[in-house]
Design an enzyme around this catalytic site. Structure first.
Site, PDB file in Angstrom:
ATOM      1  N   GLU A  46       3.772  -2.533   1.572  1.00 30.16           N
ATOM      2  CA  GLU A  46       4.049  -2.717   0.194  1.00 30.16           C
ATOM      3  C   GLU A  46       5.015  -2.030  -0.854  1.00 30.16           C
ATOM      4  OE1 GLU A  46       0.242  -4.480  -1.925  1.00 30.16           O
ATOM      5  OE2 GLU A  46       0.652  -2.466  -2.874  1.00 30.16           O
TER       6      GLU A  46
ATOM      7  N   HIS B  49      -4.703   0.189  26.863  1.00 28.37           N
ATOM      8  CA  HIS B  49      -5.428  -0.734  27.663  1.00 28.37           C
ATOM      9  C   HIS B  49      -5.310  -2.001  26.739  1.00 28.37           C
ATOM     10  CE1 HIS B  49      -6.925   2.359  30.288  1.00 28.37           C
ATOM     11  NE2 HIS B  49      -6.966   3.052  29.386  1.00 28.37           N
TER      12      HIS B  49
ATOM     13  N   LYS C  39      -1.086 -14.517  -5.522  1.00 26.17           N
ATOM     14  CA  LYS C  39      -2.212 -14.391  -6.505  1.00 26.17           C
ATOM     15  C   LYS C  39      -2.074 -15.720  -7.189  1.00 26.17           C
ATOM     16  CE  LYS C  39      -2.943  -9.574  -6.920  1.00 26.17           C
ATOM     17  NZ  LYS C  39      -2.596  -8.253  -7.776  1.00 26.17           N
TER      18      LYS C  39
HETATM   19  O1  LIG Z   1      -6.677  -1.482  -8.284  1.00 24.69           O
HETATM   20  P1  LIG Z   1      -6.229  -3.039  -8.322  1.00 24.69           P
HETATM   21  O2  LIG Z   1      -5.607  -3.157  -9.735  1.00 24.69           O
HETATM   22  O3  LIG Z   1      -7.529  -3.759  -8.116  1.00 24.69           O
HETATM   23  O4  LIG Z   1      -5.223  -3.398  -7.300  1.00 24.69           O
HETATM   24  C1  LIG Z   1      -5.436  -3.331  -5.903  1.00 24.69           C
HETATM   25  C2  LIG Z   1      -4.480  -3.555  -5.122  1.00 24.69           C
HETATM   26  O5  LIG Z   1      -3.754  -4.752  -5.408  1.00 24.69           O
HETATM   27  C3  LIG Z   1      -2.266  -4.811  -5.331  1.00 24.69           C
HETATM   28  O6  LIG Z   1      -2.060  -4.801  -6.653  1.00 24.69           O
HETATM   29  C4  LIG Z   1      -1.610  -5.972  -4.750  1.00 24.69           C
HETATM   30  O7  LIG Z   1      -2.051  -5.859  -3.284  1.00 24.69           O
HETATM   31  C5  LIG Z   1      -2.085  -3.526  -4.707  1.00 24.69           C
HETATM   32  O8  LIG Z   1      -0.698  -2.753  -5.073  1.00 24.69           O
HETATM   33  C6  LIG Z   1      -3.359  -2.551  -5.289  1.00 24.69           C
HETATM   34  O9  LIG Z   1      -3.513  -1.408  -4.432  1.00 24.69           O
END
Ligand SMILES: O=P(O)(O)OC[C@H]1O[C@](O)(CO)[C@@H](O)[C@@H]1O
Length: 524
Positions: free
Chosen positions: A323, A352, A455
């Site tokens: 990320e 394995h 998202k």
């Molecule tokens: O803590 P939040 O805001 O729920 O986000 C959870 C996760 O989602 C993200 O924004 C995207 O995967 C990550 O960077 C973060 O760790």
């Protein structure tokens, strides 16, 4: 290179951190002095950028934020007295909360004491706590038994609730979300809250949160009067939040020695502030990544800890590295498509599974071995003079040499044992390595614009599902017909897929045709 030359290289290149008894061996990386010299200007830039970051520079320019995870274990280094006080006060508040929970002064509605902690979060708000719970926990001595929900999978949530079973009334739920609006976490929380209601329990009397001030979750906490809420600051990124309240709350509730985690991280931070790659394991590791991947992710990183307790470390590192480094644009806006793919499980188990390909197949990786000196466990002999731990260690050295003999590079991190201090140190080592590497390749390690695309797409799928459901009737219709009727003819495929899913769950009726275009859907 023969064995004598390798032995010499091992001795001259070994980077040691005496305060932690940790070392990094890059002798199997084909490092030469020229490379280090060539990289010196870029590395000096990385040291300067890291110093500025620690002093409170806006190190995440896109989001106009400071990046302060290093202050969490050395609050006196924070750029303002206010931040120093916030960090210290929060740690004290979490310790006091955990102590009261353990003593039964904060207790569940119907039972004298909480016996379980169920953490709900995802990504950076779950991977670190899950890793530590597994690496450091002991079900026979943990103060609270640790459970996790880290997805919006109804079956996964139900399975965890089943594991808790009748102990739900002794369960303290910790909902963790920096943004306070992540759908997976919200859904987990809503399903769990419903389970509490169904058991005749007041969820608020069993719930605490870790979230940003003013977030949706924060508002829920206040409105419903939850037991506690601890802050997540905007200057701490999710994937570097293990030493913030995200790690401290579940860890301290479970009874883990989180002070030792902080101390181990602080000791590694000190060792990795040194402006000399030969003595700074994070700088050396970042150079290793650069050398192995040509500074553009051309090889994957395989993480191989030879210790079951470190099983979840590679999953944790996957987010931290991918990320942070997986970026389309560099800091000047040029298209670079950067990143390093990370995967791994544990040795010697992987021997394995996929080590066959590593040794003999496509040479598209470099390995990072994690070598743990103390065996732990029962430790009897399986042959005269030989223990299971000797086998484990032998497999590590054997695999490393077999890979090197076939031109497969590796770095080896040696730690004395897996305890809270060392786990904190490992986290800090990789956090800083990622930071250095990002500067070497000129990218912002601290934002994640790509995650937003997925998202947004998910949100539009759900909006389309609403339309498709509204378009269902008693008359059988194909996906194309429904799509046209709801004014989204270009979305027939998505409509077909969401209706197939609804039908599988009894929320639509489907009659399969000889191909998807002839399949029809009706309202139930
Ligand atoms: O803590 P939040 O805001 O729920 O986000 C959870 C996760 O989602 C993200 O924004 C995207 O995967 C990550 O960077 C973060 O760790």
């Amino acid at each position: 290179m023969n064995a004598q030359e390798l032995w010499k290289r091992f001795q001259t290149s070994l980077c040691q951190v005496p305060a932690l008894d940790v070392s990094l061996d890059v002798s199997r990386m084909a490092f030469d002095d020229d490379f280090v010299e060539r990289m010196r200007p870029a590395l000096d830039k990385a040291f300067a950028a890291m110093d500025a970051l620690e002093k409170g520079a806006i190190a995440n320019p896109d989001e106009d934020r400071m990046v302060g995870h290093y202050w969490l274990r050395a609050p006196e280094l924070a750029p303002s007295a206010e931040i120093t006080a916030e960090i210290k006060d929060t740690l004290a508040a979490i310790e006091a909360f955990a102590a009261k929970v353990h003593a039964g002064a904060i207790r569940p509605e119907r039972k004298p004491k909480f016996t379980r902690v169920l953490s709900i979060g995802i990504g950076g708000s779950a991977l670190g706590p899950e890793f530590l719970a597994d690496a450091l926990g002991d079900p026979t001595t943990d103060k609270l038994h640790a459970h996790f929900i880290d997805n919006t999978d109804p079956d996964g949530i139900a399975r965890e609730l089943e594991r808790i079973g009748a102990a739900l009334d002794e369960t303290l739920v910790v909902v963790m979300s920096k943004s306070g609006g992540t759908p997976e976490t919200r859904n987990g929380m809503l399903v769990v809250a419903e389970a509490f209601r169904a058991a005749g329990l007041d969820f608020a009397k069993h719930a605490a949160a870790v979230t940003g001030a003013g977030s949706k979750l924060d508002q829920t906490v206040t409105k419903e009067g939850w037991l506690a809420r601890f802050p997540m600051w905007d200057w701490v990124g999710g994937r570097t939040s293990e030493t913030s309240a995200v790690g401290l709350v579940p860890g301290l509730l479970q009874g883990l020695d989180m002070k030792a985690v902080l101390a181990g991280a602080a000791a590694m931070d000190e060792a990795t502030r040194v402006h000399d790659a030969a003595r700074n394991p994070a700088a050396l590791l970042a150079l290793t990544w650069y050398l192995a991947t040509d500074g553009r992710g051309s090889k994957d990183m395989v993480v191989l800890p030879y210790k079951d307790r470190l099983l979840l470390f590679s999953r944790y590192l996957q987010q931290l590295v991918m990320e942070s480094l997986g970026k389309r644009l560099d800091l000047d806006g040029n298209r670079v498509d950067q990143g390093i793919s990370v995967y791994g499980n544990k040795g010697s188990t992987d021997q394995h599974a996929y080590v066959q390909q590593l040794r003999d197949g496509v040479n598209n990786f470099f390995a990072t071995f994690i070598r743990v000196l103390e065996d732990g466990g029962a430790g009897g002999e399986v042959e005269p003079g030989v223990t299971p731990g000797d086998y484990l260690h032998g497999f590590l050295l054997g695999t490393r040499e077999a890979l090197f003999a076939n031109d497969r590079k590796s770095a080896t991190i040696t730690v004395p044992r897996v305890d809270a201090r060392i786990v904190g140190a490992l986290i800090a080592l990789f956090e800083r390595t990622v930071g250095f590497y990002a500067t070497l390749v000129g990218i912002n390690a601290y934002h994640q614009p790509g995650v937003e695309a997925g998202k947004k797409a998910a949100a539009s799928v759900l909006a389309l599902q609403d339309q498709a459901r509204a378009g269902l009737s008693a008359t059988p219709q194909t996906a194309d017909q429904i799509a046209a009727a709801v004014g989204a003819p270009e979305s027939a495929e998505t409509i077909y897929l969401v209706l197939e899913h609804l039908a599988a769950n009894g929320r639509a009726t489907m009659t399969r045709g000889s191909h998807p275009g002839l399949t029809t859907f009706q309202a139930v």
